[in-house]
Design an enzyme around this catalytic site. Structure first.
Site, PDB file in Angstrom:
ATOM      1  N   SER A  17      17.956   8.057 -31.724  1.00  0.00           N
ATOM      2  CA  SER A  17      17.695   6.985 -32.693  1.00  0.00           C
ATOM      3  C   SER A  17      17.324   7.509 -34.083  1.00  0.00           C
ATOM      4  O   SER A  17      17.838   6.997 -35.079  1.00  0.00           O
ATOM      5  CB  SER A  17      16.608   6.043 -32.172  1.00  0.00           C
ATOM      6  OG  SER A  17      17.118   5.318 -31.077  1.00  0.00           O
ATOM      7  N   LYS A  66       9.408  -0.658 -22.183  1.00  0.00           N
ATOM      8  CA  LYS A  66      10.101  -1.897 -22.568  1.00  0.00           C
ATOM      9  C   LYS A  66       9.498  -3.175 -21.969  1.00  0.00           C
ATOM     10  O   LYS A  66       9.590  -4.236 -22.559  1.00  0.00           O
ATOM     11  CB  LYS A  66      11.584  -1.821 -22.182  1.00  0.00           C
ATOM     12  CG  LYS A  66      12.365  -0.841 -23.032  1.00  0.00           C
ATOM     13  CD  LYS A  66      13.840  -0.875 -22.700  1.00  0.00           C
ATOM     14  CE  LYS A  66      14.600   0.143 -23.527  1.00  0.00           C
ATOM     15  NZ  LYS A  66      16.050  -0.001 -23.421  1.00  0.00           N
ATOM     16  N   ASN A  87      13.143  -4.142 -26.684  1.00  0.00           N
ATOM     17  CA  ASN A  87      13.492  -2.807 -27.200  1.00  0.00           C
ATOM     18  C   ASN A  87      13.328  -2.703 -28.713  1.00  0.00           C
ATOM     19  O   ASN A  87      13.528  -1.635 -29.282  1.00  0.00           O
ATOM     20  CB  ASN A  87      14.926  -2.418 -26.810  1.00  0.00           C
ATOM     21  CG  ASN A  87      15.963  -3.065 -27.711  1.00  0.00           C
ATOM     22  OD1 ASN A  87      15.767  -4.191 -28.177  1.00  0.00           O
ATOM     23  ND2 ASN A  87      17.055  -2.375 -27.972  1.00  0.00           N
ATOM     24  N   ASP A 102      19.561  -4.761 -26.501  1.00  0.00           N
ATOM     25  CA  ASP A 102      20.388  -3.945 -25.587  1.00  0.00           C
ATOM     26  C   ASP A 102      21.585  -4.722 -25.036  1.00  0.00           C
ATOM     27  O   ASP A 102      22.722  -4.253 -25.076  1.00  0.00           O
ATOM     28  CB  ASP A 102      19.546  -3.455 -24.404  1.00  0.00           C
ATOM     29  CG  ASP A 102      18.576  -2.353 -24.787  1.00  0.00           C
ATOM     30  OD1 ASP A 102      18.880  -1.582 -25.711  1.00  0.00           O
ATOM     31  OD2 ASP A 102      17.508  -2.271 -24.154  1.00  0.00           O
ATOM     32  N   GLY A 127      24.624  -1.814 -10.037  1.00  0.00           N
ATOM     33  CA  GLY A 127      23.247  -1.412 -10.347  1.00  0.00           C
ATOM     34  C   GLY A 127      22.421  -2.615 -10.749  1.00  0.00           C
ATOM     35  O   GLY A 127      22.965  -3.641 -11.188  1.00  0.00           O
ATOM     36  N   ALA A 128      21.095  -2.488 -10.549  1.00  0.00           N
ATOM     37  CA  ALA A 128      20.225  -3.635 -10.835  1.00  0.00           C
ATOM     38  C   ALA A 128      18.873  -3.190 -11.401  1.00  0.00           C
ATOM     39  O   ALA A 128      17.841  -3.743 -11.060  1.00  0.00           O
ATOM     40  CB  ALA A 128      20.044  -4.477  -9.570  1.00  0.00           C
ATOM     41  N   ALA A 131      18.525  -1.735 -17.335  1.00  0.00           N
ATOM     42  CA  ALA A 131      19.737  -1.834 -18.158  1.00  0.00           C
ATOM     43  C   ALA A 131      20.628  -2.968 -17.643  1.00  0.00           C
ATOM     44  O   ALA A 131      21.186  -3.747 -18.415  1.00  0.00           O
ATOM     45  CB  ALA A 131      20.482  -0.511 -18.138  1.00  0.00           C
ATOM     46  N   LEU A 154      19.680  -4.535  -2.393  1.00  0.00           N
ATOM     47  CA  LEU A 154      20.274  -5.840  -2.700  1.00  0.00           C
ATOM     48  C   LEU A 154      19.265  -6.825  -3.297  1.00  0.00           C
ATOM     49  O   LEU A 154      19.608  -7.651  -4.151  1.00  0.00           O
ATOM     50  CB  LEU A 154      20.889  -6.416  -1.421  1.00  0.00           C
ATOM     51  CG  LEU A 154      22.016  -7.424  -1.656  1.00  0.00           C
ATOM     52  CD1 LEU A 154      23.156  -6.795  -2.454  1.00  0.00           C
ATOM     53  CD2 LEU A 154      22.529  -7.975  -0.332  1.00  0.00           C
ATOM     54  N   LYS A 156      17.026  -6.390  -5.461  1.00  0.00           N
ATOM     55  CA  LYS A 156      16.899  -6.267  -6.917  1.00  0.00           C
ATOM     56  C   LYS A 156      18.065  -6.963  -7.622  1.00  0.00           C
ATOM     57  O   LYS A 156      17.908  -7.543  -8.693  1.00  0.00           O
ATOM     58  CB  LYS A 156      16.818  -4.797  -7.324  1.00  0.00           C
ATOM     59  CG  LYS A 156      15.413  -4.244  -7.098  1.00  0.00           C
ATOM     60  CD  LYS A 156      15.344  -2.746  -7.214  1.00  0.00           C
ATOM     61  CE  LYS A 156      15.465  -2.226  -8.616  1.00  0.00           C
ATOM     62  NZ  LYS A 156      15.420  -0.739  -8.642  1.00  0.00           N
ATOM     63  N   GLY A 242      29.138   4.314 -23.046  1.00  0.00           N
ATOM     64  CA  GLY A 242      27.917   3.662 -23.510  1.00  0.00           C
ATOM     65  C   GLY A 242      27.580   3.882 -24.980  1.00  0.00           C
ATOM     66  O   GLY A 242      26.566   3.367 -25.466  1.00  0.00           O
TER      67      GLY A 242
HETATM   68  P1  ATR Z   1      17.305   1.615 -15.804  1.00  0.00           P
HETATM   69  O1  ATR Z   1      16.035   0.884 -16.136  1.00  0.00           O
HETATM   70  O2  ATR Z   1      17.646   2.702 -16.798  1.00  0.00           O
HETATM   71  O3  ATR Z   1      18.441   0.719 -15.536  1.00  0.00           O
HETATM   72  P2  ATR Z   1      16.372   2.024 -13.091  1.00  0.00           P
HETATM   73  O4  ATR Z   1      15.531   0.837 -13.189  1.00  0.00           O
HETATM   74  O5  ATR Z   1      15.787   3.269 -12.524  1.00  0.00           O
HETATM   75  O6  ATR Z   1      16.990   2.469 -14.490  1.00  0.00           O
HETATM   76  O7  ATR Z   1      17.672   1.584 -12.264  1.00  0.00           O
HETATM   77  C1  ATR Z   1      18.543   2.492 -11.805  1.00  0.00           C
HETATM   78  C2  ATR Z   1      19.675   1.800 -11.028  1.00  0.00           C
HETATM   79  O8  ATR Z   1      20.461   2.841 -10.494  1.00  0.00           O
HETATM   80  C3  ATR Z   1      19.222   0.955  -9.860  1.00  0.00           C
HETATM   81  O9  ATR Z   1      20.147  -0.076  -9.648  1.00  0.00           O
HETATM   82  C4  ATR Z   1      19.273   1.966  -8.696  1.00  0.00           C
HETATM   83  O10 ATR Z   1      19.459   1.407  -7.413  1.00  0.00           O
HETATM   84  P3  ATR Z   1      18.208   0.897  -6.549  1.00  0.00           P
HETATM   85  O11 ATR Z   1      17.803  -0.417  -7.158  1.00  0.00           O
HETATM   86  O12 ATR Z   1      18.724   0.750  -5.168  1.00  0.00           O
HETATM   87  O13 ATR Z   1      17.147   1.944  -6.684  1.00  0.00           O
HETATM   88  C5  ATR Z   1      20.510   2.711  -9.069  1.00  0.00           C
HETATM   89  N1  ATR Z   1      20.529   4.042  -8.472  1.00  0.00           N
HETATM   90  C6  ATR Z   1      19.853   5.135  -8.881  1.00  0.00           C
HETATM   91  N2  ATR Z   1      20.126   6.184  -8.087  1.00  0.00           N
HETATM   92  C7  ATR Z   1      21.008   5.748  -7.133  1.00  0.00           C
HETATM   93  C8  ATR Z   1      21.695   6.350  -6.055  1.00  0.00           C
HETATM   94  N3  ATR Z   1      21.550   7.633  -5.746  1.00  0.00           N
HETATM   95  N4  ATR Z   1      22.540   5.588  -5.325  1.00  0.00           N
HETATM   96  C9  ATR Z   1      22.718   4.288  -5.612  1.00  0.00           C
HETATM   97  N5  ATR Z   1      22.087   3.651  -6.620  1.00  0.00           N
HETATM   98  C10 ATR Z   1      21.255   4.366  -7.382  1.00  0.00           C
END
Ligand code: ATR
Length: 281
Positions: A17, A66, A87, A102, A127-128, A131, A154, A156, A242
């Site tokens: 940044s 955040k 953010n 974001d 992912g959940a 971000a 799931l 999340k 990204g």
């Molecule tokens: P951010 O805030 O940057 O998005 P985060 O909150 O740590 O980071 O989220 C990371 C995401 O990557 C989550 O969806 C996580 O899955 P879980 O909710 O099951 O933890 C996913 N993730 C990280 N490592 C993983 C892995 N080895 N396999 C599958 N999903 C993964």
């Protein structure tokens, strides 16, 4: 008048940044400073108070602050409220107002780089985490043909669907089902950190049955082309990394602080040059 901005994070030394914002001020001849402030979680409240005492114009907020920062602000935008994360803080008329740029940053990048309307598209989020939440809320507020989410945990993903419910229903799929139904999606977005430097061999999701002509996005920009995006390209997909999201979230913050249109191309160039320097190119 001189403006003073910065970013609060922990760790923050690798943040792109400062170089991105400084390039924008220099380009537009704006007298401004932008500093990276290393703030440990226990010091966050004091740091937010210092925005007033030090007369800062505003700050960016990055990991891990955040969510926690919300408690110390006077007001937050509707979008930041929906995402439950901030953010960008603007110090306006003695009040500290929180925004989240974001999700909009990602949406702008998707619209700019995908070259076609996204409203009639079926979108899958992988992912959940934090971000994913900002991207999901922005997509749901914008409105697409179908919005779906899958995640290792799931529950999340279901939480994100609940947050988005007032804007658009989201289908929550276990990973196996999402994988089996991959051909049904036009846009697939990796929001996890899987594949990020230095762990660059890993992939978040198999693209075996990817539909021809699909758009595949990765929120990661270190490296600029993850292994996942390389696989997507081999399958004939259009890929979006990204970098656009990062530049746009910064540009939107810049516009909130300065009231001027941000020079996005200059900001992007500054980040790419910094990334090249880090790689030693
Ligand atoms: P951010 O805030 O940057 O998005 P985060 O909150 O740590 O980071 O989220 C990371 C995401 O990557 C989550 O969806 C996580 O899955 P879980 O909710 O099951 O933890 C996913 N993730 C990280 N490592 C993983 C892995 N080895 N396999 C599958 N999903 C993964």
């Amino acid at each position: 008048m001189q403006l003073h901005m910065g970013v609060f994070g922990h760790p923050v030394s690798h943040s792109m940044s400062p170089c991105m914002h400084k390039a924008a001020y220099a380009h537009l001849n704006i007298k401004a400073t932008y500093e990276a402030f290393e703030i440990a979680p226990n010091d966050l409240e004091l740091a937010v108070k210092s925005i007033r005492t030090e007369q800062l114009t505003g700050v960016n907020i990055t990991l891990p602050h955040k969510v926690a920062v919300i408690d110390y602000l006077d007001e937050i935008s509707e979008e930041a409220k929906a995402i439950a994360a901030v953010n960008t803080v603007v110090h306006r008329d003695g009040r500290l107002v929180g925004y989240n740029t974001d999700g909009q940053g990602f949406l702008d990048s998707l619209i700019q780089e995908s070259d076609e309307s996204i409203q009639n598209k079926k979108v899958l989020l992988v992912g959940a985490g934090g971000a994913a939440r900002s991207v999901a809320v922005s997509l749901a507020r914008y409105g697409v043909e179908e919005l779906a989410i899958t995640n290792r945990t799931l529950g999340k993903a279901a939480e994100i669907a609940k947050i988005c419910e007032p804007f658009q229903s989201i289908n929550v799929y276990p990973r196996g089902l999402a994988q089996a139904g991959l051909t049904g999606f036009d846009i697939i977005i990796n929001t996890t950190s899987i594949g990020m430097h230095p762990d660059m061999d890993r992939m978040p999701f198999s693209l075996e049955t990817l539909k021809r002509g699909a758009v595949v996005c990765d929120l990661i920009y270190t490296p600029l082309k993850t292994r996942w995006l390389q696989e997507a390209e081999k399958k004939g997909a259009k890929t979006i990394n990204g970098l656009g999201m990062f530049v746009n979230q910064g540009a939107l913050a810049f516009e909130l602080w300065t009231g001027q249109s941000a020079p996005r191309d200059i900001m992007r160039k500054a980040v790419v040059e910094e990334l090249m320097k880090e790689r030693g190119d």
